[in-house]
Design an enzyme around this catalytic site. Structure first.
Site, PDB file in Angstrom:
ATOM      1  N   HIS A  32       0.838  -1.205   0.000  1.00 14.52           N
ATOM      2  CA  HIS A  32       0.000   0.000   0.000  1.00 14.52           C
ATOM      3  C   HIS A  32       0.877   1.261   0.000  1.00 14.52           C
ATOM      4  CE1 HIS A  32      -3.104  -2.718   2.200  1.00 14.52           C
ATOM      5  NE2 HIS A  32      -2.910  -3.076   0.953  1.00 14.52           N
TER       6      HIS A  32
ATOM      7  N   HIS B 251      -9.400  -1.745  -4.369  1.00 10.85           N
ATOM      8  CA  HIS B 251      -8.243  -2.108  -3.546  1.00 10.85           C
ATOM      9  C   HIS B 251      -7.307  -3.062  -4.289  1.00 10.85           C
ATOM     10  CE1 HIS B 251      -5.788  -2.390  -0.017  1.00 10.85           C
ATOM     11  NE2 HIS B 251      -5.658  -3.665  -0.306  1.00 10.85           N
TER      12      HIS B 251
ATOM     13  N   ASP C 155      -3.336  -2.721  -4.815  1.00 12.95           N
ATOM     14  CA  ASP C 155      -2.336  -3.772  -4.562  1.00 12.95           C
ATOM     15  C   ASP C 155      -1.464  -4.010  -5.796  1.00 12.95           C
ATOM     16  OD1 ASP C 155      -2.907  -4.375  -1.917  1.00 12.95           O
ATOM     17  OD2 ASP C 155      -4.300  -5.992  -2.408  1.00 12.95           O
TER      18      ASP C 155
ATOM     19  N   HIS D 239      -0.662 -11.314  -5.288  1.00  6.78           N
ATOM     20  CA  HIS D 239       0.741 -10.888  -5.267  1.00  6.78           C
ATOM     21  C   HIS D 239       1.661 -11.913  -5.935  1.00  6.78           C
ATOM     22  CE1 HIS D 239      -0.288  -7.537  -2.763  1.00  6.78           C
ATOM     23  NE2 HIS D 239      -0.709  -8.297  -1.784  1.00  6.78           N
TER      24      HIS D 239
END
Ligand SMILES: [Zn+2]
Length: 290
Positions: free
Chosen positions: A79, A236, A240, A263
């Site tokens: 973030h 969001h 990310d 991720h």
């Protein structure tokens, strides 16, 4: 995109707790010279080790993005890094006195506010960018992520959860539109109650609460204040992805498209992209605006 690199004018600091460790951490962002990039320093350790925000230093992506070198780690940085990408700040030294970055309110908003408070300035060094020349994709079961040629930096994400309040959501942002702060930076991380309970039972998410995450049970949002955006969840995800993409170490010009990605798959794509030299070239950034 500006043709010159940027840093901040003066140091700026905050204090918070780590999402997974629950530990208090002081964070100071310092200005840094041209071609420094974004680096972290662990001020609590002897010799104050420094780790570059680069995907080759990623050692874990299971719950958050963790960088490491020589046994020293810096965790949950996505973030924070998204704020640098969103405001297109090239150079900074981020000092922390614990291994996990503060989660703040679960979004990048407090970090973008800090960077504005510090002041943002152009530097004398030219900015270089990766330009995507050939499409590159990775697929893993029903997840897909790819980088494609485009005239500007665009990010598109799709999420698909079997939950009545989430379901399928898509969002695209073009970073040339300067919409990051308004449309993306305040979108909070989210979790499902059964997962949060499981994490806490296993010693993770110790700092997690309704103060720093949107939490859903079977059919409800538990946060009394509700959502900040109707589709906060996918926004969001865009945030990310921006944090993950910043680990290329330079801005890029291209379209990043992620379908149900996380991720781990994002980092795998970055590695493959860099290794496949026919897919990109580096050029001097054009333009004079911010
Ligand atoms: Zn996140």
């Amino acid at each position: 995109m500006s043709s010159l690199q940027k840093t901040i004018v003066r140091p700026v600091q905050c204090t918070g707790i780590g999402l997974h460790s629950g530990r208090k951490v002081n964070l100071v962002i310092h200005p840094a010279p041209v071609n420094h990039g974004i680096k972290f320093v662990r001020a609590d350790l002897p010799h104050k080790p420094v780790i570059s925000a680069h995907f080759r230093n990623v050692v874990d992506t299971s719950l958050a993005t963790t960088l490491g070198t020589d046994g020293v780690i810096i965790s949950t940085i996505e973030h924070l890094l998204a704020a640098f990408t969103g405001l297109r700040i090239d150079n900074a030294l981020i000092e922390m006195d614990a291994y996990e970055a503060p989660i703040m309110d679960g979004s990048a908003g407090p970090f973008t506010a800090m960077l504005h408070q510090a002041g943002i300035k152009m530097q004398s060094g030219k900015r270089y960018t990766f330009v995507v020349k050939e499409a590159i994709e990775m697929v893993e079961n029903d997840k897909k992520v790819g980088l494609y040629p485009s005239k500007s930096l665009r990010i598109s994400c799709t999420i698909d959860f079997d939950h009545p309040l989430v379901r399928r959501q898509s969002f695209t942002i073009s970073l040339t539109d300067d919409l990051f702060e308004k449309e993306i930076s305040w979108a909070r991380t989210f979790g499902f109650l059964h997962e949060v309970n499981y994490l806490k039972q296993n010693g993770f998410a110790k700092g997690g609460s309704l103060e720093n995450a949107v939490v859903l049970d079977r059919d409800r949002i538990l946060n009394p204040e509700g959502l900040r955006y109707e589709d906060e969840f996918v926004r969001h995800k865009v945030l990310d992805c921006m944090g993950d993409l910043s680990l290329l170490g330079m801005p890029f010009v291209g379209h990043f498209i992620a379908h149900k990605s996380g991720h781990a798959l994002n980092h795998a794509l970055l590695k493959r992209f860099m290794d496949q030299k026919s897919c990109w070239e580096t050029v001097e950034a054009a333009g004079t605006s911010a």
